[in-house]
Design a protein around this motif. Structure first.
Motif, PDB file in Angstrom:
ATOM      1  N   ASP A   7       0.869  -1.185   0.000  1.00  0.00           N
ATOM      2  CA  ASP A   7       0.000   0.000   0.000  1.00  0.00           C
ATOM      3  C   ASP A   7       0.903   1.231   0.000  1.00  0.00           C
ATOM      4  OD1 ASP A   7      -1.715   2.100   0.699  1.00  0.00           O
ATOM      5  OD2 ASP A   7      -1.817   1.485   2.806  1.00  0.00           O
ATOM      6  N   ILE A   8       0.947   1.929  -1.149  1.00  0.00           N
ATOM      7  CA  ILE A   8       1.815   3.109  -1.237  1.00  0.00           C
ATOM      8  C   ILE A   8       0.964   4.373  -1.148  1.00  0.00           C
ATOM      9  CG2 ILE A   8       3.670   4.232  -2.504  1.00  0.00           C
ATOM     10  CD1 ILE A   8       3.948   1.699  -4.188  1.00  0.00           C
ATOM     11  N   ASN A  59      -1.370   1.931  -5.266  1.00  0.00           N
ATOM     12  CA  ASN A  59      -0.428   3.055  -5.278  1.00  0.00           C
ATOM     13  C   ASN A  59      -1.170   4.346  -5.609  1.00  0.00           C
ATOM     14  OD1 ASN A  59       1.873   4.718  -5.583  1.00  0.00           O
ATOM     15  ND2 ASN A  59       1.903   4.264  -7.783  1.00  0.00           N
ATOM     16  N   VAL A  60      -1.022   5.367  -4.752  1.00  0.00           N
ATOM     17  CA  VAL A  60      -1.579   6.686  -5.086  1.00  0.00           C
ATOM     18  C   VAL A  60      -0.478   7.743  -5.144  1.00  0.00           C
ATOM     19  CG1 VAL A  60      -3.878   6.193  -4.164  1.00  0.00           C
ATOM     20  CG2 VAL A  60      -2.162   7.237  -2.662  1.00  0.00           C
ATOM     21  N   TRP A  82      -0.801  -4.009  -9.987  1.00  0.00           N
ATOM     22  CA  TRP A  82      -1.290  -2.843  -9.258  1.00  0.00           C
ATOM     23  C   TRP A  82      -2.793  -2.690  -9.467  1.00  0.00           C
ATOM     24  CZ3 TRP A  82       2.301  -1.067  -6.052  1.00  0.00           C
ATOM     25  CH2 TRP A  82       3.640  -1.336  -6.352  1.00  0.00           C
ATOM     26  N   VAL A  83      -3.488  -2.347  -8.407  1.00  0.00           N
ATOM     27  CA  VAL A  83      -4.948  -2.210  -8.469  1.00  0.00           C
ATOM     28  C   VAL A  83      -5.348  -1.001  -9.305  1.00  0.00           C
ATOM     29  CG1 VAL A  83      -7.008  -1.684  -7.096  1.00  0.00           C
ATOM     30  CG2 VAL A  83      -5.278  -3.281  -6.207  1.00  0.00           C
ATOM     31  N   VAL A  84      -6.284  -1.227 -10.224  1.00  0.00           N
ATOM     32  CA  VAL A  84      -6.932  -0.123 -10.930  1.00  0.00           C
ATOM     33  C   VAL A  84      -8.417  -0.209 -10.571  1.00  0.00           C
ATOM     34  CG1 VAL A  84      -7.480   0.880 -13.177  1.00  0.00           C
ATOM     35  CG2 VAL A  84      -5.281  -0.268 -12.825  1.00  0.00           C
ATOM     36  N   PRO A  85      -8.960   0.827  -9.933  1.00  0.00           N
ATOM     37  CA  PRO A  85     -10.371   0.755  -9.530  1.00  0.00           C
ATOM     38  C   PRO A  85     -11.258   0.508 -10.750  1.00  0.00           C
ATOM     39  CG  PRO A  85      -9.294   2.614  -8.475  1.00  0.00           C
ATOM     40  CD  PRO A  85      -8.320   2.074  -9.481  1.00  0.00           C
ATOM     41  N   SER A  86     -12.263  -0.347 -10.571  1.00  0.00           N
ATOM     42  CA  SER A  86     -13.180  -0.655 -11.672  1.00  0.00           C
ATOM     43  C   SER A  86     -14.589  -0.301 -11.223  1.00  0.00           C
ATOM     44  CB  SER A  86     -13.074  -2.138 -12.016  1.00  0.00           C
ATOM     45  OG  SER A  86     -13.438  -2.902 -10.891  1.00  0.00           O
ATOM     46  N   SER A  87     -15.586  -0.657 -12.030  1.00  0.00           N
ATOM     47  CA  SER A  87     -16.947  -0.279 -11.650  1.00  0.00           C
ATOM     48  C   SER A  87     -17.596  -1.304 -10.717  1.00  0.00           C
ATOM     49  CB  SER A  87     -17.810  -0.048 -12.883  1.00  0.00           C
ATOM     50  OG  SER A  87     -17.720  -1.166 -13.714  1.00  0.00           O
ATOM     51  N   ARG A 101     -11.010   6.929 -11.681  1.00  0.00           N
ATOM     52  CA  ARG A 101     -10.362   8.103 -11.085  1.00  0.00           C
ATOM     53  C   ARG A 101     -10.405   8.078  -9.557  1.00  0.00           C
ATOM     54  NH1 ARG A 101     -12.516  12.931 -15.021  1.00  0.00           N
ATOM     55  NH2 ARG A 101     -11.916  11.889 -16.962  1.00  0.00           N
ATOM     56  N   LEU A 102     -11.121   7.114  -8.991  1.00  0.00           N
ATOM     57  CA  LEU A 102     -11.108   6.957  -7.533  1.00  0.00           C
ATOM     58  C   LEU A 102      -9.711   6.515  -7.106  1.00  0.00           C
ATOM     59  CD1 LEU A 102     -12.857   6.741  -4.885  1.00  0.00           C
ATOM     60  CD2 LEU A 102     -13.154   4.324  -5.468  1.00  0.00           C
ATOM     61  N   GLY A 103      -9.212   7.044  -5.992  1.00  0.00           N
ATOM     62  CA  GLY A 103      -7.904   6.616  -5.495  1.00  0.00           C
ATOM     63  C   GLY A 103      -7.884   5.113  -5.269  1.00  0.00           C
ATOM     64  N   ALA A 104      -6.818   4.450  -5.749  1.00  0.00           N
ATOM     65  CA  ALA A 104      -6.733   2.988  -5.597  1.00  0.00           C
ATOM     66  C   ALA A 104      -6.804   2.600  -4.121  1.00  0.00           C
ATOM     67  CB  ALA A 104      -5.439   2.470  -6.222  1.00  0.00           C
ATOM     68  N   ASP A 105      -6.232   3.428  -3.234  1.00  0.00           N
ATOM     69  CA  ASP A 105      -6.276   3.084  -1.798  1.00  0.00           C
ATOM     70  C   ASP A 105      -7.706   3.123  -1.265  1.00  0.00           C
ATOM     71  OD1 ASP A 105      -6.380   5.872  -2.068  1.00  0.00           O
ATOM     72  OD2 ASP A 105      -5.111   6.269  -0.322  1.00  0.00           O
ATOM     73  N   ARG A 106      -8.502   4.077  -1.765  1.00  0.00           N
ATOM     74  CA  ARG A 106      -9.891   4.165  -1.313  1.00  0.00           C
ATOM     75  C   ARG A 106     -10.675   2.940  -1.790  1.00  0.00           C
ATOM     76  NH1 ARG A 106     -11.973   9.898  -3.267  1.00  0.00           N
ATOM     77  NH2 ARG A 106     -13.744   9.408  -1.902  1.00  0.00           N
ATOM     78  N   TRP A 107     -10.458   2.552  -3.038  1.00  0.00           N
ATOM     79  CA  TRP A 107     -11.150   1.386  -3.602  1.00  0.00           C
ATOM     80  C   TRP A 107     -10.815   0.122  -2.812  1.00  0.00           C
ATOM     81  CZ3 TRP A 107     -15.156  -0.026  -6.026  1.00  0.00           C
ATOM     82  CH2 TRP A 107     -15.220  -1.197  -6.785  1.00  0.00           C
ATOM     83  N   VAL A 108      -9.520  -0.047  -2.530  1.00  0.00           N
ATOM     84  CA  VAL A 108      -9.080  -1.234  -1.804  1.00  0.00           C
ATOM     85  C   VAL A 108      -9.652  -1.222  -0.379  1.00  0.00           C
ATOM     86  CG1 VAL A 108      -7.047  -2.390  -0.858  1.00  0.00           C
ATOM     87  CG2 VAL A 108      -6.995  -1.519  -3.191  1.00  0.00           C
ATOM     88  N   ALA A 109      -9.670  -0.063   0.264  1.00  0.00           N
ATOM     89  CA  ALA A 109     -10.216   0.016   1.626  1.00  0.00           C
ATOM     90  C   ALA A 109     -11.717  -0.299   1.627  1.00  0.00           C
ATOM     91  CB  ALA A 109      -9.964   1.401   2.222  1.00  0.00           C
ATOM     92  N   LEU A 110     -12.430   0.147   0.589  1.00  0.00           N
ATOM     93  CA  LEU A 110     -13.866  -0.155   0.487  1.00  0.00           C
ATOM     94  C   LEU A 110     -14.080  -1.667   0.335  1.00  0.00           C
ATOM     95  CD1 LEU A 110     -14.823   2.831  -1.839  1.00  0.00           C
ATOM     96  CD2 LEU A 110     -15.892   2.376   0.394  1.00  0.00           C
ATOM     97  N   VAL A 111     -13.262  -2.292  -0.491  1.00  0.00           N
ATOM     98  CA  VAL A 111     -13.361  -3.749  -0.666  1.00  0.00           C
ATOM     99  C   VAL A 111     -13.050  -4.454   0.654  1.00  0.00           C
ATOM    100  CG1 VAL A 111     -12.291  -5.753  -1.796  1.00  0.00           C
ATOM    101  CG2 VAL A 111     -12.917  -3.736  -3.155  1.00  0.00           C
TER     102      VAL A 111
END
Ligand SMILES: Nc1ncnc2c1ncn2[C@@H]1O[C@H](COP(=O)(O)OP(=O)(O)O)[C@@H](O)[C@H]1O
Ligand SMILES: CC(C)(COP(=O)(O)O)[C@@H](O)C(=O)NCCC(=O)O
Ligand SMILES: [K+]
Length: 263
Positions: A7-8, A59-60, A82-87, A101-111
């Protein structure tokens, strides 16, 4: 099979090695380095680490930082992913206008948050708070729809902005007080209540939208500073991003296996 999760953020790189890539896998080792020290990873922290077979990162901090980390990963035979947020992924629907365009860290935290809600068998919406360089406050409804969220400056950025934009605000760190009576306390309390106030506000929005008090999960390097003044029930979860990376990797592997067997 061991799995490396990375997590960067804009201040530090956090990493963890697990004994597998499924939710609930056992944490074997973990660490964190400030971005200035990425170049030492392969020689220091990772030099004694048993080789992971797979990795997934969020990575953000930009492409240049990602490339510096990939150079360090060359100490092992492993493809950086590397995670790329999807729909839609791992049980979460991304309600952002432009999902990527959502931050990858936010997407991963939501998951990660969604997988915790499901694993605990809760029928609840969830508020996902990350207090790092910036602060994000993201809302998940009962069905795992990401409704939207806030971005605000973290403590450090708020203080530096005030120091830089004024002549008389260069003072030591103070205490959080309800009625601050000196500049140090006024600044520290102002920053703290800006963050807790935003979290409490989003909590109210989510309660109004869903009619159910949300589970509030808080993570990030500065979460412990915010927690004491936060007037809503909440939990500090150190490894929320790692939970998310494990859930996404498990989902990816299932998908890759399905593609392979249909080919
Ligand atoms: N060891 C520490 N002591 C005090 N504060 C820390 C420490 N580590 C991190 N922080 C705080 O946490 C913030 C960074 O948190 P982190 O979650 O690593 O951010 P990011 O994900 O943006 O890199 C710093 O801005 C600082 O306020
Ligand atoms: C909001 C963030 C800067 C948070 O970064 P962090 O505090 O984790 O370093 C990051 O998630 C980001 O760059 N997001 C992209 C824009 C967005 O999420 O809308
Ligand atoms: K972060």
């Amino acid at each position: 099979m061991s799995f490396l999760a990375i997590d960067i953020g804009n201040t530090r790189l956090k990493w963890a090695r697990f004994d597998g890539a499924q939710p609930g896998a056992t944490l074997l080792e973990h660490g964190a380095v400030f971005l200035e020290h990425i170049e030492d990873l392969a020689e220091r922290e990772w030099s004694t680490l048993p080789a992971p077979q797979q990795m997934l990162g969020a990575n953000v901090a930009g492409d240049a930082v990602r490339r510096r980390v990939e150079e360090q990963l060359e100490c092992w035979d492993l493809a950086p992913r590397w995670v790329v947020p999807s729909s839609h992924e791992a049980g979460v629907h991304n309600g952002y206008d432009h999902p990527t365009r959502l931050g990858a860290d936010r997407w991963v935290a939501l998951v990660g948050a969604r997988s915790q809600v499901l694993r605990r068998g809760l029928q609840k919406p969830c508020l996902v708070v990350m207090v790092g360089t910036a602060v994000t406050v993201d809302a998940l409804d009962l069905e795992g729809n990401f409704l939207g969220g806030l971005i605000l400056p973290g403590h450090g950025i708020m203080l530096r902005a005030l120091e830089g934009g004024t002549a008389g605000l260069r003072v030591p760190t103070g205490e959080v007080r309800e009625f601050p009576t000196n500049t140090s306390d006024a600044l520290t309390s102002g920053g703290n209540y800006a963050i807790t106030g935003a979290i409490e506000r989003m909590h109210r929005h989510l309660l109004q939208r869903t009619g159910i008090p949300p589970l509030t999960l808080m993570t990030g390097g500065a979460a412990w500073k915010v927690a004491p003044a936060l007037d809503i029930e909440h939990e500090l979860v150190d490894g929320l991003l790692f939970d998310g990376l494990l859930a996404l990797e498990a989902d990816n592997q299932t998908r890759r296996a399905a593609t392979a067997s249909s080919a």
